[in-house]
Scaffold this motif. Structure first.
Motif, short mmCIF file in Angstrom:
data_model
loop_
_atom_site.label_atom_id
_atom_site.label_comp_id
_atom_site.label_asym_id
_atom_site.label_seq_id
_atom_site.Cartn_x
_atom_site.Cartn_y
_atom_site.Cartn_z
N THR A 3 58.26 -13.84 1.96
CA THR A 3 58.81 -13.00 3.00
C THR A 3 60.00 -12.24 2.44
O THR A 3 60.89 -12.82 1.81
N LEU A 4 60.02 -10.94 2.68
CA LEU A 4 61.10 -10.10 2.20
C LEU A 4 62.18 -9.99 3.27
O LEU A 4 61.89 -10.01 4.46
N THR A 5 63.41 -9.83 2.83
CA THR A 5 64.50 -9.59 3.78
C THR A 5 64.43 -8.14 4.25
O THR A 5 63.76 -7.30 3.63
N ARG A 6 65.17 -7.84 5.32
CA ARG A 6 65.21 -6.45 5.82
C ARG A 6 65.68 -5.49 4.74
O ARG A 6 65.13 -4.39 4.60
N SER A 7 66.71 -5.88 3.98
CA SER A 7 67.21 -4.97 2.94
C SER A 7 66.20 -4.79 1.82
O SER A 7 66.07 -3.70 1.26
N GLN A 8 65.45 -5.84 1.49
CA GLN A 8 64.41 -5.71 0.46
C GLN A 8 63.28 -4.81 0.94
O GLN A 8 62.75 -4.00 0.18
#
Length: 121
Positions: A3-8
């Protein structure tokens, strides 16, 4: 799949948008330009005389509507204000200015979907 973060997710969308712009023949002038009033995602040159301020919207689903709903009149005014500040600091003069929006949708299909709206404001 991690799962990627919002910034990623945002950074990935922006990288895909820059790649798309390059493929469309635009030259990247600046990325993530900041001043005290905000940030411009991508600034590009379309030919020698047109500067394009690009707002990148990355989505992983349809929850917020399409890219055409992502940039409100208020957001366009903010981009125009930031564009004016950026232009005031430049040596080069531009014959034309354009605001584009690139929507990147990640995750629905194997290949990210890119929508490029030209001249939104």
């Amino acid at each position: 799949m991690t799962t990627l973060t919002r910034s990623q997710i945002g950074a990935l969308g922006e990288a895909l948008a820059v790649e798309h712009l390059g493929g469309a023949g635009l030259r990247i002038v600046a990325r993530n330009w900041r001043c005290r009033y905000g940030e411009l995602d991508v600034i590009a040159a379309d030919g020698e005389r047109t500067v394009v301020f690009v707002e990148v919207k990355t989505r992983t689903g349809d929850g917020f509507g399409g890219v055409e709903y992502a940039v409100t009149p208020t957001k366009v005014r903010r981009i125009r204000r930031l564009a004016g500040i950026w232009l005031a600091g430049q040596d080069q003069t531009w014959a034309a200015i354009r605001i584009d929006v690139i929507g990147v949708r990640i995750g629905r299909q194997r290949t990210p979907e890119i929508t490029h709206l030209r001249g939104v404001g």
